[in-house]
Design an enzyme around this catalytic site. Structure first.
Site, PDB file in Angstrom:
ATOM      1  N   LYS A 151       0.846  -1.190   0.000  1.00 25.52           N
ATOM      2  CA  LYS A 151       0.000   0.000   0.000  1.00 25.52           C
ATOM      3  C   LYS A 151       0.882   1.240   0.000  1.00 25.52           C
ATOM      4  O   LYS A 151       2.014   1.119   0.508  1.00 25.52           O
ATOM      5  CB  LYS A 151      -0.967   0.011   1.181  1.00 25.52           C
ATOM      6  CG  LYS A 151      -0.388  -0.334   2.561  1.00 25.52           C
ATOM      7  CD  LYS A 151       0.784   0.408   3.134  1.00 25.52           C
ATOM      8  CE  LYS A 151       0.725   1.869   3.355  1.00 25.52           C
ATOM      9  NZ  LYS A 151       1.988   2.426   3.948  1.00 25.52           N
ATOM     10  N   TYR A 235      -4.329   4.258   6.308  1.00 21.05           N
ATOM     11  CA  TYR A 235      -4.867   3.294   7.290  1.00 21.05           C
ATOM     12  C   TYR A 235      -6.190   3.808   7.861  1.00 21.05           C
ATOM     13  O   TYR A 235      -7.112   3.039   8.100  1.00 21.05           O
ATOM     14  CB  TYR A 235      -3.878   3.056   8.432  1.00 21.05           C
ATOM     15  CG  TYR A 235      -2.680   2.236   8.043  1.00 21.05           C
ATOM     16  CD1 TYR A 235      -2.679   0.860   8.211  1.00 21.05           C
ATOM     17  CD2 TYR A 235      -1.546   2.844   7.509  1.00 21.05           C
ATOM     18  CE1 TYR A 235      -1.575   0.102   7.864  1.00 21.05           C
ATOM     19  CE2 TYR A 235      -0.435   2.092   7.158  1.00 21.05           C
ATOM     20  CZ  TYR A 235      -0.454   0.725   7.322  1.00 21.05           C
ATOM     21  OH  TYR A 235       0.637  -0.021   6.974  1.00 21.05           O
TER      22      TYR A 235
END
Ligand code: NAD
Length: 386
Positions: A151, A235
């Site tokens: 990510k 996140y």
């Protein structure tokens, strides 16, 4: 030593005991044999063998790869490292020796495409700076390999779309490395919020991810795809999406870039952004590269709160539910996040199943990241593209 006479009572007792023992061990013809026969039964049952381990090539041997991913293979049931891709041959040789990787299976960024001819590699794991995710994912897929990409999936939504298309063209799987979707605490938070509705209807979410980043670091370089939202704010927004099960409609954002801190010549120091979901849920997210470490979220429901603190760390997550003056902490057994996510992908490849966090999941986050940057730049609410 003393000789005993034949009439010695101790000697007589000893001989009598021996005779009894011999009599009791005499074999009768009907007694079953004690030693097993050498001949094996025709219907011999074998326990299921452990699943075959798929071969992984780790691309990029930086901090995450060396400190977390390579050691995590020891906890994997279905994944093993079989190749390394690095621009630093000496480092790669040391890593190969430490993890039992054949030194002939060390590639560099120039000859990376030759992995196409290497049957020991089933999956490649891209752990490079964000700006390199798209190129190395597409090349991995075109080489006929399945790809797990770190990510954020890429720097732009257009790159994400190209990566997804490359997977479809090559008929290979693409997964984005959202490790929290493969560990029990965040899974339990999803169950509590979405299925059990443990705190009633969700109204707002507050999520923070902060750390202090020292230069030099890929996170501080615009050219390498750095930035606090891209690296850690992701996140918060990913959690807001998985805790609600919804896609945000609109984003507002404020970013701060201090003029007197040379670390932040290219990327903001701190960003606060707010996601508005179609159901009415509002998620307040903030992230900073110049604050003490703090990684947590609180889900505010009509009847109570779900708290996770820390929520995004590699270890030691803590989850609790608060209702009125009652607080209950869930005791769950933690797992190695990286081993769990790698084994999930190996299982999906082996069984030809789609992964839980495919490329589309990464694209959804990058669309929010792009909207957040525009909202911070313009000071206006920005609709998230679909
Ligand atoms: P890092 O800087 O420690 O490692 C980057 C690696 O890329 C190094 O081995 C470096 O040599 C290599 N590299 C190749 N070309 C480069 C170039 N032009 N410039 C700089 N480095 C180059 O970074 P990291 O912390 O290991 O992060 C790597 C990736 O992993 C990032 O995408 C990051 O977002 C992701 N990450 C994910 C998690 C997670 O929990 N899932 C945690 C940390 C990092």
């Amino acid at each position: 030593m003393t000789d005993r006479s034949p009439d010695d009572p101790t000697r007589r007792a000893f001989l009598a005991a021996g005779a009894t023992l011999l009599a009791s061990s005499a074999v009768n013809a009907d007694d079953p044999p004690l030693a097993p026969p050498d001949k094996q039964p025709p219907d011999l049952k074998l326990p299921d063998p452990p699943p075959k381990k798929l071969g992984w090539a780790v691309v990029g041997l930086g901090k995450l790869a060396l400190e977390e991913v390579m050691p995590a293979f020891a906890a994997c049931r279905q994944s093993r490292p079989t190749a390394l891709v690095s621009g630093h041959p000496d480092k790669a040789k040391r890593v190969a020796a430490a993890y039992g990787v054949d030194p002939k299976k060390i590639y560099d960024y120039g000859n990376y495409d030759r992995i196409a001819d290497d049957p020991a590699i089933d999956i490649v794991y891209i752990i490079l700076p964000n700006s390199m995710h798209a190129e190395y994912t597409v090349r991995g897929l075109r080489a006929g390999k399945h790809v797990l990409c770190e990510k954020p999936m890429a720097v732009t939504a257009a790159e994400c779309e190209q990566m997804i298309a490359a997977g479809k063209d090559a008929k290979r799987k693409l997964m984005v490395a959202y490790r929290l979707r493969y560990e029990p605490f965040n899974q339990a938070a999803i169950e509590l919020c979405r299925k059990e509705r443990a705190v009633g209807a969700i109204r707002t979410i507050a999520a923070s991810n902060c750390q202090d980043v020292t230069a030099p670091n890929i996170r501080l370089s615009k050219a390498l795809g750095g930035g606090p939202v891209e690296d850690i704010g992701i996140y918060c927004l990913n959690a807001a999406r998985y805790l609600t099960g919804e896609e945000p409609a609109e984003v507002t954002a404020v970013a701060h870039r201090p003029k007197d801190d040379p670390r932040f010549r290219e990327v903001p120091e701190s960003v606060a952004f707010t996601l508005r979901f179609p159901s009415g849920v509002i998620a307040n997210c903030d992230c900073s590269f110049a604050a003490a470490e703090s990684r947590r979220y609180r889900v505010h429901g009509a009847d109570g709160f779900v708290d996770m603190d820390p929520a995004f760390s590699y270890r030691g997550l803590r989850l609790s539910v608060l209702k009125g003056d009652r607080k209950s902490e869930l005791k769950l057994t933690e797992v190695n996040h990286f081993a769990a996510e790698m084994d999930h992908f190996s299982e999906c490849v082996a069984a030809d199943r789609p992964p839980r966090t495919p490329g589309e999941e990464g694209l959804a986050d990058v669309r929010v990241i792009e909207a957040t940057a525009e909202a911070a730049r313009t000071g206006r609410a920005v609709a998230v593209k679909r």
